[in-house]
Design an enzyme around this catalytic site. Sequence first.
Site, mmCIF file in Angstrom:
data_model
loop_
_atom_site.group_PDB
_atom_site.id
_atom_site.type_symbol
_atom_site.label_atom_id
_atom_site.label_comp_id
_atom_site.label_asym_id
_atom_site.label_seq_id
_atom_site.Cartn_x
_atom_site.Cartn_y
_atom_site.Cartn_z
ATOM 1 N N TYR A 24 26.988 -10.375 42.187
ATOM 2 C CA TYR A 24 26.287 -10.584 40.919
ATOM 3 C C TYR A 24 26.669 -11.870 40.205
ATOM 4 O O TYR A 24 26.116 -12.184 39.151
ATOM 5 C CB TYR A 24 26.535 -9.381 40.005
ATOM 6 C CG TYR A 24 26.037 -8.092 40.617
ATOM 7 C CD1 TYR A 24 26.924 -7.153 41.128
ATOM 8 C CD2 TYR A 24 24.676 -7.838 40.735
ATOM 9 C CE1 TYR A 24 26.474 -5.977 41.720
ATOM 10 C CE2 TYR A 24 24.214 -6.669 41.332
ATOM 11 C CZ TYR A 24 25.117 -5.754 41.818
ATOM 12 O OH TYR A 24 24.677 -4.591 42.416
ATOM 13 N N HIS A 100 15.919 -8.416 39.698
ATOM 14 C CA HIS A 100 17.219 -8.059 40.269
ATOM 15 C C HIS A 100 18.004 -9.344 40.518
ATOM 16 O O HIS A 100 17.468 -10.312 41.068
ATOM 17 C CB HIS A 100 17.061 -7.290 41.586
ATOM 18 C CG HIS A 100 16.292 -6.017 41.438
ATOM 19 N ND1 HIS A 100 16.814 -4.891 40.849
ATOM 20 C CD2 HIS A 100 15.011 -5.719 41.756
ATOM 21 C CE1 HIS A 100 15.896 -3.950 40.838
ATOM 22 N NE2 HIS A 100 14.790 -4.430 41.357
HETATM 23 C C1 DHK Z 1 21.743 -4.382 39.792
HETATM 24 C C2 DHK Z 1 22.350 -3.188 40.047
HETATM 25 O O1 DHK Z 1 23.199 -2.646 39.187
HETATM 26 C C3 DHK Z 1 22.165 -2.499 41.324
HETATM 27 O O2 DHK Z 1 22.209 -1.094 41.204
HETATM 28 C C4 DHK Z 1 20.874 -2.922 41.979
HETATM 29 C C5 DHK Z 1 20.690 -4.927 40.643
HETATM 30 C C6 DHK Z 1 20.775 -4.436 42.023
HETATM 31 C C7 DHK Z 1 20.658 -6.442 40.596
HETATM 32 O O3 DHK Z 1 20.762 -7.105 41.651
HETATM 33 O O4 DHK Z 1 20.525 -6.961 39.469
HETATM 34 O O5 DHK Z 1 20.784 -2.405 43.197
#
Ligand code: DHK
Length: 145
Positions: A24, A100
Amino acid sequence: MARTIHVLNGPNLNRLGKREPEIYGHTTLAEVEALCRAAAGEDIVVFRQTNYEGQLVEWIHEATDSGAAGIVINPAGLTFTSIPVLDALKMFHGPVIELHISNIHRREPIYHRSLVSGVATAVIAGLGARGYATAVRSLRELLEG
Ligand code: DHK
């Protein structure tokens, strides 16, 4: 006339910056909010995050009832499980961009089938946090027709 764009975030996104940064990134939710506001220009941004499904549903209702011009939503884990979120989005009149940070299709199979994509106008996945700014800019272009 200034429009209002709702940017709604689901569970665990409050942990951005310290949550699995290899997936992330290091951008915090506050920094994501700033990216959205910068991309929105004169449009008003309502930016929210919750770890609770019902709160996300109620915020989608609020966007609908308040006449919001569009929604950018990262439902996070609720993307794959929540019929209530899906049903709430069906009631929204305007464009919805599903966002996402990661490319969910390149991850574990549990992340491959989004319930939200069936009602979203568009889906952005894998651009990292900058995807939020892309989503807001794209929403504005859609609204300009
Ligand atoms: C964010 C999340 O918390 C995950 O559960 C998803 C998503 C992906 C993201 O890539 O922002 O699967």
